[in-house]
Design a protein around this motif. Structure first.
Motif, PDB file in Angstrom:
ATOM      1  N   THR A   1     -25.259 -70.144  61.481  1.00  0.00           N
ATOM      2  CA  THR A   1     -24.641 -69.599  60.281  1.00  0.00           C
ATOM      3  C   THR A   1     -25.109 -70.420  59.090  1.00  0.00           C
ATOM      4  O   THR A   1     -25.083 -71.659  59.138  1.00  0.00           O
ATOM      5  CB  THR A   1     -23.102 -69.657  60.372  1.00  0.00           C
TER       6      THR A   1
ATOM      7  N   ASP B   1     -14.743 -62.037  56.496  1.00  0.00           N
ATOM      8  CA  ASP B   1     -13.529 -61.559  57.149  1.00  0.00           C
ATOM      9  C   ASP B   1     -12.441 -61.310  56.105  1.00  0.00           C
ATOM     10  O   ASP B   1     -12.112 -62.196  55.326  1.00  0.00           O
ATOM     11  CB  ASP B   1     -13.029 -62.581  58.184  1.00  0.00           C
TER      12      ASP B   1
ATOM     13  N   TYR C   1     -19.170 -66.417  60.163  1.00  0.00           N
ATOM     14  CA  TYR C   1     -18.578 -66.075  58.870  1.00  0.00           C
ATOM     15  C   TYR C   1     -19.020 -67.057  57.782  1.00  0.00           C
ATOM     16  O   TYR C   1     -19.075 -68.267  58.003  1.00  0.00           O
ATOM     17  CB  TYR C   1     -17.047 -66.050  58.964  1.00  0.00           C
TER      18      TYR C   1
ATOM     19  N   PHE D   1     -21.132 -63.111  57.626  1.00  0.00           N
ATOM     20  CA  PHE D   1     -19.971 -62.259  57.820  1.00  0.00           C
ATOM     21  C   PHE D   1     -18.847 -62.619  56.842  1.00  0.00           C
ATOM     22  O   PHE D   1     -18.678 -63.787  56.457  1.00  0.00           O
ATOM     23  CB  PHE D   1     -19.441 -62.360  59.253  1.00  0.00           C
TER      24      PHE D   1
ATOM     25  N   SER E   1     -19.819 -57.496  56.858  1.00  0.00           N
ATOM     26  CA  SER E   1     -20.070 -58.333  55.685  1.00  0.00           C
ATOM     27  C   SER E   1     -19.992 -57.598  54.350  1.00  0.00           C
ATOM     28  O   SER E   1     -19.044 -57.785  53.579  1.00  0.00           O
ATOM     29  CB  SER E   1     -21.447 -58.994  55.837  1.00  0.00           C
TER      30      SER E   1
ATOM     31  N   LEU F   1     -11.894 -64.981  65.633  1.00  0.00           N
ATOM     32  CA  LEU F   1     -13.054 -65.217  64.765  1.00  0.00           C
ATOM     33  C   LEU F   1     -14.357 -65.375  65.552  1.00  0.00           C
ATOM     34  O   LEU F   1     -15.410 -64.919  65.118  1.00  0.00           O
ATOM     35  CB  LEU F   1     -12.819 -66.471  63.911  1.00  0.00           C
TER      36      LEU F   1
ATOM     37  N   ALA G   1     -14.399 -70.073  61.976  1.00  0.00           N
ATOM     38  CA  ALA G   1     -15.063 -68.988  61.240  1.00  0.00           C
ATOM     39  C   ALA G   1     -16.579 -69.194  61.209  1.00  0.00           C
ATOM     40  O   ALA G   1     -17.355 -68.269  61.460  1.00  0.00           O
ATOM     41  CB  ALA G   1     -14.506 -68.902  59.825  1.00  0.00           C
TER      42      ALA G   1
ATOM     43  N   ILE H   1     -14.055 -66.061  54.338  1.00  0.00           N
ATOM     44  CA  ILE H   1     -12.864 -65.536  55.006  1.00  0.00           C
ATOM     45  C   ILE H   1     -11.757 -65.404  53.971  1.00  0.00           C
ATOM     46  O   ILE H   1     -11.755 -66.091  52.946  1.00  0.00           O
ATOM     47  CB  ILE H   1     -12.396 -66.457  56.157  1.00  0.00           C
TER      48      ILE H   1
END
Lengths: 431, 313
Positions: free
Chosen positions: A412, A53, A81, A51, A352, A325, A76, A84
């Motif tokens: 992640t 942000d 994420y 992802f 994304s 987040l 995050a 970011i």
């Protein structure tokens, strides 16, 4: 750590179940023979592009009691994420090459997520004169998005200049659309509830008037506009029409505007105080529709941590903003997947790849194309959970507390290494 | 009743009961020795973050007539002006033994917040919060209207009584609380003011009139309640000038002649004489302003008594 992974039986966005192979940080089509891989059973998990942000308040430098680049990076990574964008309203403001480079370096030091600084449009966010946008663009931080977020670039001449100026380096102006004179003492959405509660109203037209003007300026200058945290049905319609006319505009919506409504202000609990304010059910519906039909390009968190003392007050004294987040994915799944109205491909785009394209991040949003850096998020769509006020963020102003959430980030992978694994945060990606 | 935060906290029976109790308290105020021992040993704190000498004195007198101890805390010149929060101030005063906190604050919802957080455990009375509510003002207005309109008021509601509220409907906590309470009591409430000061959600109710002359003619009110024009409205283009406001929305001799002979005139005070109300109207036999002040003490005695006796049971 080998840095070589075989993610077995993972579901990709098209719904196909297959294996995904990562070698030395890169996506490869097939596992090389003679290379050892750590094999992970990923059945039941969906793999998405890591992802990105577009709108994160990391508070450092200056407000380290709320958040630091390191703590925001942890939050995050836990939210899925891999990149970011750090908003510019720090102290000092990120309006020089020096500050944006400092923020980028703090992000590298934390090593959990790519931290891309956003530069201020005007010096000190004051809306008076342009900051050195070129210096920030050409700095090591490679800034492409400029925003005075928190403040609106309300002077039309200055906004025109900013739009024209950023064309030189393919920049984009991300506008916090809020006509300041129409929102003096604004505390919540204007309407019957604000009248009942005696709280100053934030009229929708204060957002829509600025968006309408900025769309015309964008058309005039042939530049690129990004609209931050769109919150009204009228704004969605303006952007829809502008896109149909070919104006180069993108737009974001926050998870809280997709899920929560102004009714939450009834108890005067400032955890629900945010700018732009929570709106009506009709606005939430229009925002969801805009997200699904492509009018709105991205979900951006506007993650805005505040320490307890800034919220443990009466409503008017409290700070605006909420964290988000670690719950954004669950909201996205609810709106796009569980509603039955969209699909994981769209979810990957709004969480994304669209954001990566707006910011020009070459290493992000690439998903499974062979040879690209492995920035991936693995989610369990069936995991239901209850968000707690405490997250990996330093702040607890979490409006999603007490809601039942469906779908959760499990792992992640940032640059081929785990930054978050089996619901646990790593020290750094890969360790 | 644990707190009194909004006029909406009261249903019709509770409101009538409070008004009846206030009538009893009013009788006490007419005695030679104006004191009851009921709240001896209790402590009432008047926590006033905004200046309001009238409301503060009224609560103070109400508490003293019930033999409670009273502490007055005015924010000006205190720790509050040095940045102390509502939470800390309230906790400090409670630590000194407050049983009831009477709160006046410029921030809407502050009384609600004080009552619904874990900051303090005292009973809370909202004595005016921002542009939200001022429930004891509505109670004293209801008491005044009931006395003026009904010969034997005890036990009665306000069915059939037409009330016209005139002025700044957007920012007035007096208007908000009265709209709620008088409607609860069965009155027919109309409002009148410049469109800049009438919230759209109110306008859609169909009981809003923009011009006072039209309103008087259409409504033929039994009660006209004039709201005070606040200084800050004059400087922010809600209406062009004070003279124009007085001309269109002021109660004056000519309008006084057009309202009914028995129509009551109410004003929460302090009055801007010559602006929303002229001397002829303010001093006329229709004017209930001093009855309102008198009833204010009685209503606040009734509220304090109800809150603190509720605690005992």
């Amino acid at each position: 750590m080998t840095g070589n992974y075989l993610l077995q039986g993972v579901t990709i966005t098209t719904g196909e179940v297959r294996d995904v192979v990562i070698e030395s940080g890169l996506i490869v089509d097939k596992a090389s023979t003679g290379t050892s891989h750590e094999v992970m059973d990923c059945s039941g998990l969906v793999v998405l592009p890591g992802f990105v942000d577009l709108h994160t308040h990391l508070r450092e430098p200056g407000f380290e009691q709320s958040e630091t680049v390191a703590s925001g990076s942890r939050s995050a990574a836990a939210g899925g994420y891999t990149a970011i964008h750090a908003m510019a309203n720090t102290f000092p403001v990120a309006d020089t090459a020096g500050v944006v480079e400092q923020v980028a370096r703090l992000g590298e030091d934390a090593g959990l997520v790519f931290v891309q600084p956003i530069g201020a449009v005007t010096v000190g966010l004051k809306g008076e004169q342009l900051a050195e946008l070129g210096a920030m663009a050409q700095s090591k931080a490679r800034v492409r998005i400029f925003s005075d977020d928190g403040n609106c670039v309300h002077d039309p001449a200055l906004m025109r200049r900013a739009l024209e100026y950023v064309k030189a380096f393919d920049g984009v102006v991300a506008q916090h659309a809020q006509e300041p004179r129409l929102t003096v003492n604004a505390q919540m959405n204007e309407g019957a509830l604000a009248t009942k509660l005696g709280l100053g109203g934030w009229p929708k037209v204060a957002e829509e008037a600025i968006i309408a003007r900025d769309l015309m300026l964008t058309e005039l200058t042939g530049s690129r506009l990004h609209v931050c945290h769109v919150s009204t049905a009228g704004s969605v319609e303006l952007i829809r029409q502008a896109k149909a006319r070919g104006i180069n505009v993108s737009a974001e919506v926050t998870p809280h505007h997709l899920l929560l409504t102004e009714d939450l202000a009834s108890g005067y609990d400032p955890v629900y105080k945010v700018n732009p304010p929570l709106r009506s059910t009709a606005d939430v519906e229009a925002l969801r529709e805009g997200l699904i039909d492509g009018t709105i390009d991205v979900i951006a968190t506007d993650h805005a941590p505040h320490p307890k003392e800034s919220k443990d007050t009466d409503w008017a004294s409290a700070a605006f903003g909420m964290v988000g987040l670690e719950t954004a994915y669950s909201v996205a799944q609810q709106v796009l997947i569980d509603s039955g109205k969209s699909n994981f491909e769209r979810l990957g785009a709004v969480m994304s790849s669209n954001a990566a394209a707006i910011s020009g991040l070459a290493q992000q949003g690439k998903y499974l194309s062979a040879g690209s850096a492995a920035n991936l998020t693995l989610v369990d769509p069936k995991d239901s959970w209850d968000p707690k006020p405490q997250t990996l963020s330093m702040s607890e102003n979490n409006p999603f507390t007490g809601l039942k959430m469906q779908g959760r980030v499990r792992h992640t992978i940032y640059n081929g290494q785990f930054s978050y694994r089996d619901l646990s945060i790593m020290q750094r990606a890969g360790s | 009743m644990r707190h009194l935060l909004s006029a909406a906290d009261l249903d019709k029976d509770q409101a009538i009961k409070l008004l009846d109790l206030a009538e009893d308290m009013s009788d006490v105020n007419d005695r030679e020795i104006k004191k009851l021992p009921t709240l001896r040993g209790k402590t009432v704190v008047n926590l006033f973050f905004e200046d309001s000498t009238r409301t503060r004195i009224s609560f103070e007198l109400a508490a003293k007539r019930l033999s409670a101890d009273v502490i007055n805390f005015a924010a000006k010149g205190s720790s509050v002006s040095k940045g102390e929060s509502l939470k800390d101030t309230a906790q400090t005063l409670e630590a000194m033994g407050a049983d009831v906190i009477v709160l006046r604050h410029s921030s809407s919802g502050s009384a609600h917040r004080l009552a619904h957080t874990d900051w303090v455990g005292s009973a809370i009375v909202n004595a005016g919060d921002g542009s939200h509510e001022h429930p004891t003002q509505a109670l004293l207005d209801a008491m005044t209207i009931r006395q003026g309109a009904i010969k034997h008021p005890r036990g009665k509601d306000l069915t059939g009584i037409k009330v016209l509220i005139v002025g700044d409907l957007s920012h007035s906590r007096v208007a908000r609380s009265n709209l709620i309470l008088l409607t609860t009591l069965g009155a027919e409430v109309h409002v009148c003011g410049p469109a800049t000061l009438a919230p759209a959600s109110l306008v859609s109710s169909g009981r809003v009139h923009f011009l006072l002359d039209d309103a008087i003619k259409l409504v033929n009110p039994d009660v006209v309640m004039m709201l005070r024009v606040q200084q800050e409205r004059m400087s922010d283009s809600f209406f062009p000038t004070e003279r124009e406001y007085a001309r269109i929305w002021g109660l004056n001799k000519s309008r006084l002649a057009r309202i009914g002979e028995n129509t009551q005139i109410l004003h929460p005070g302090p009055m801007n004489r010559g602006l929303e109300i002229d001397a002829a109207s303010a001093d006329s036999k229709n004017s209930m302003v001093l009855n309102q002040v008198r009833n204010g003490v009685a209503v606040r005695m009734a509220v304090l008594l109800t809150l603190l006796s509720g605690e005992a049971s």
